[in-house]
Enzyme design. Structure first.
Site, PDB file in Angstrom:
ATOM      1  N   GLY D  11       0.934  -1.437   0.001  1.00  0.00           N
ATOM      2  CA  GLY D  11       0.228  -0.071  -0.164  1.00  0.00           C
ATOM      3  C   GLY D  11       0.734   1.068   0.283  1.00  0.00           C
ATOM      4  CB  VAL D  24      17.071   9.146  -6.080  1.00  0.00           C
ATOM      5  CG1 VAL D  24      17.344  10.629  -7.061  1.00  0.00           C
ATOM      6  CG2 VAL D  24      16.188   8.436  -6.560  1.00  0.00           C
ATOM      7  NE  ARG D  72      -2.106  -4.846  -1.429  1.00  0.00           N
ATOM      8  CZ  ARG D  72      -1.552  -3.916  -0.171  1.00  0.00           C
ATOM      9  NH1 ARG D  72      -0.885  -4.824  -0.139  1.00  0.00           N
ATOM     10  NH2 ARG D  72      -1.995  -3.324   0.368  1.00  0.00           N
ATOM     11  CB  SER D  73       4.121  -9.175  -6.509  1.00  0.00           C
ATOM     12  OG  SER D  73       4.801  -9.991  -7.622  1.00  0.00           O
ATOM     13  CG  ASP D 103       5.360  -7.069   8.839  1.00  0.00           C
ATOM     14  OD1 ASP D 103       5.962  -5.435   8.943  1.00  0.00           O
ATOM     15  OD2 ASP D 103       3.897  -6.528   9.695  1.00  0.00           O
ATOM     16  CB  THR D 125       1.676   0.657   6.051  1.00  0.00           C
ATOM     17  OG1 THR D 125       0.519   0.908   5.942  1.00  0.00           O
ATOM     18  CG2 THR D 125       2.922   0.548   7.382  1.00  0.00           C
ATOM     19  CG  ASP D 127      -2.399   0.130   7.400  1.00  0.00           C
ATOM     20  OD1 ASP D 127      -3.483   0.732   7.991  1.00  0.00           O
ATOM     21  OD2 ASP D 127      -2.422  -0.752   6.696  1.00  0.00           O
ATOM     22  CG  ASP D 129       1.012  -2.875   9.925  1.00  0.00           C
ATOM     23  OD1 ASP D 129       1.481  -2.334   9.021  1.00  0.00           O
ATOM     24  OD2 ASP D 129      -0.580  -3.102   9.545  1.00  0.00           O
ATOM     25  NE  ARG D 171      -2.164  -4.062   6.609  1.00  0.00           N
ATOM     26  CZ  ARG D 171      -1.253  -4.854   6.073  1.00  0.00           C
ATOM     27  NH1 ARG D 171      -1.692  -6.105   4.922  1.00  0.00           N
ATOM     28  NH2 ARG D 171       0.066  -5.265   6.948  1.00  0.00           N
ATOM     29  CB  ALA D 186     -13.364   9.822  19.956  1.00  0.00           C
TER      30      ALA D 186
END
Lengths: 319, 319, 319, 319
Positions: D11, D24, D72-73, D103, D125, D127, D129, D171, D186
């Protein structure tokens, strides 16, 4: 007409890219080859002219400034330069030109027209001071930028109970100052179109203080004087300590907002239609909330006027 | 301890409200009555002290500045004022104080401590120049504001191929300038912590121009000199026309971002815990990425240092 | 007329606070006492009516939503409720009412007028679907919010070369979708005012892909169908994996932009003038770029129509 | 080592471009030739590898997403693909690789290492995570985007006195939800790391209502359940009408903020240094507020844990 070119001239403004994009895409849609001139009239004289394809205008509608860049050209005021410019275009078989800019740029455009080149103008400047149109591309985004800045300045002005003097752009016009003042409830708005007396400013500041306002804002258009001058006068006359912020070139940049993308897109497409329909020697304009056009000569005669009823409204709402 | 008070002092910064809110809510959660002092030490001397309930801190976490307002107080430097301040608190049975501010504010806090009042300090200033902590509340938001402004200035700088000189805040510290410069790829960053020579600035501008950069940016920290001075030097030495933007108080305002809301919330709650645990006479700080605390005296000994490896990184990435 | 009241009704929209502020300040300026009704018609029935002073409208022009809150009231459709509402106002000697809301709110307003209460309406809804006006307060800000979101979605769509389907608000109207689509160069815009066929959407997606667009955007107005339905159709028909984003209530909030603050301020002040001039039973509207007014009955007859030339423009620019 | 390559995988996240740019530029500064691999591992297998010059990374630091795009491969999980990838790089004499991703991407990176290719990983990412690091590039910007959205939703929630349920990404991790909840006050935060019971959520909503909160917010991490499920439970159990907003891919985009540009720049440069120093087979990480690195194997063993003290703080501040 098989080939046309687009250029941006004078001060840049957000939404110019939307107009460039629309002109290019409409041109291609109508079967034309479209060229971009880099660096305004200066680039035209240098022959800095390249083909514009669909991909060259992908992803630019949301970008501030102008991808074609711009400049102010003194030598373009000479007749020989104008003939040279037409020659540069002829060499590439370019038969029509879209000029995006302000009053100064349109003077150049008229000269090219007189010498036989079909030209259509699109009004673009944050100052909103162009003759013959109620609106110029970029004004709305510039006002948004000013509002964002004032909303921020207000936080800290409130925290310190300070009066802030904010100097905004507009050249000889007070439009940015007026909108910014009305939209933020400024205590005082100083614009070129209304004579200003420091004692009125003081009266309004004092009224605001008496009402309990803790974040008193004064907006001054650059066309009147500098914010520093107002600061000095307030210091001298009532020993009021104030803070000055000069927003500067910040106001010219930024992602164009919806309004400027919309007007830019409409005008860019319409400019190509006018060239193809033979309605050249004219500029696009907003009148009565609609997009229309008028000959450069007629537009040049009208003097852009600020809406003084808005000024009265601003005074009454913040009194 | 049954009653405590909170005040903000010195320059305001975004995130102070998050700290106020957290101190009030944590205090209430621990069974305390919490008071707010308006206008910093000046308000303390005037007895401008009001009870803070849950509803007084509702909807403030996202607001810039400080709802308690702030001030700089000269007379608070006098011993008699400090005793007067303690009396004002005693009159209301207030036994502990949370002070949110900078180095100057903490000096005042130490004086109160020495006279027997439990005080805990929370570092808050956009300048990030407080001794004894890696981070002060408001810095991250101020840098964001500067980045937004530079991203906008860049649009128009690119369009005109102009070099822009941007003056940012920071008092004696170069943190804002350094972060802003690294995060925008500025050609040159002028900070108090690194001697500057105009010839190096010129070399870097020329290198940027040679690489084809059309929107060359120079950042100057207010602690070194004004942007106008750099402009003048560049004009004189290489006849380079540049544009100056002085961001000014804009940098102090704005909705606090996530980082400042988070640090502010953590420190506000922790300050109350420290008061209750008897760990007063100390200030909260960020060290090694964690929130901890140290005695005022020890903190005062450490001099805040900029991370020069970031300066080296900035140089190497924009060379 | 000595006392008037203001209420907001139906869905909230950014700029309503500018209208409330202007109505209150103009009322005070004209020597009236102004009241605020909380929670729309529901609050009116409950007598939730409080005096509004200058300080109650300080610092609200930049806030989204409505400080008076709003509601939808079913029981207000009953005649007895309408009489009850008038009684509640009479009890407080309130002789005139400003209603800020949409078509539904104006139906209620007409009923009150018929029963003798002077009422003036101000069009406020992000959907821009109100009969008899070209513009409703909040529309422009909502479009800005959608553009910001799409500009963000585009980053990640580009990175993954994904087609995104974005569902926007508008109830039965396609205005938000159309503006958002035109201003972002969406490949396809699906609105209630133009019959849609999935095969046309597919053709446009494929054309965009062939041109090399890596961040293809489809905008669908909630008045047509859900984004999920389009996703499913594209999955079934051409096995295209797409991403759906439903922007939802996000679109209703946010700081009102310059345009909505300006229109809100003008209409708020003008509404009070109309009440005082005896021009009640009418609503404010934008026609030909100007602020004017027309009787509720006449306004109700006109059906709000989208500008289909913009739809054609959007199609031609993204083809 | 004379030639290295950079790729982004998994992602996308804001700040990846800052890391690409830094890698670079640092590479060039160290005398290397640097290549960019488009579309992650998939592009590596296709040989979609191009030289990156200084100009290719100009003006990208402020752009969201990744200019190198990502994917994603599945086939890259096969050993033969991994050998093929190394061959593609060898064909171009590329001796080292920087992988920016999560990861999953690092599992691939380890496989390449095992087969002899020097690889360094950079955690990216939204996330947050990733095993073995306290921070992943993009997290801070994503939280900012969520805060902006909630601040907007709040306007309209307040106006209608509605409870809003906001579903955020992450995730399996609750980091975004926790930060967003703490930073907006909240009423309830539902994360995978803390068992949730609907009755607790109800208790907290009711407490907020009793305190007079008119804009009650519930944040739910996508890793727990959908916002629609919470809505349904609240409808069934206490007949509470709520509004759901699923922020979706919006959270992945946007201009990276200062923090992500800074971390991205530092890690990008450092990754090249590690390759040159022979410290490959490792990933960069943030530990104790500092940028450091650890071997892929060790990092993989550590499980990313959320800071539960923040969760406790959030509970206590909004109770």
């Amino acid at each position: 007409m098989r080939r046309i070119a687009v250029l941006t001239s004078g001060g840049d403004s957000p939404g110019m890219n939307a107009a460039i994009r629309a002109a290019v895409l409409r041109g291609i849609d109508k079967g034309l080859e479209v060229f971009g001139v880099y660096n305004g009239y200066e680039g035209l004289l240098e022959g800095n002219i390249v083909p514009m394809k669909r991909k060259n205008v992908g992803g630019i509608i949301q970008r501030g400034g102008t991808i074609l860049r711009t400049s102010r050209s003194d030598r373009f005021k000479l007749e020989e330069s104008q003939f040279e410019a037409i020659r540069k275009l002829k060499d590439l078989d370019i038969e029509g030109l879209v000029v995006i800019g302000g009053d100064g740029s349109f003077k150049g455009a008229m000269k090219l027209c007189e010498k036989g080149l079909p030209v259509v103008g699109i009004p673009g400047t944050i100052d909103n001071d162009i003759s013959g149109t109620d609106y110029s591309i970029g004004f709305n985004t510039a006002v948004s930028t000013v509002l964002d800045a004032i909303d921020k300045i207000r936080d800290t002005a409130y925290s310190h109970e300070k009066t802030s003097i904010i100097e905004v752009m507009g050249r000889g016009a007070g439009d940015i100052a007026l909108w910014a003042g009305l939209c933020t409830g400024a205590a005082s708005i100083i614009i070129p179109e209304a004579a200003y007396q420091i004692k009125d400013v003081i009266t309004r500041i004092q009224a605001a203080r008496e009402r309990g306002d803790k974040d008193c804002i004064i907006i001054v258009a650059e066309g009147v004087c500098s914010a520093e001058e107002i600061k000095k006068e307030l210091q001298e006359q009532i020993q009021l300590e104030t803070r000055v912020v000069v927003l500067g070139f910040l106001q010219r940049g930024g992602t164009p907002n919806a309004y400027d993308r919309m007007i830019g897109s409409q005008m860019g497409a319409k400019a190509v239609d006018l060239l193809l329909d033979g309605n050249h020697g004219s500029m696009l304009c907003v009148k009565d909330g609609k997009i229309t056009y008028s000959p450069f000569e007629e537009a040049a005669k009208e003097v852009h006027e600020i809406d003084m009823s808005l000024y009265q409204l601003a005074l009454s709402l913040s009194s």
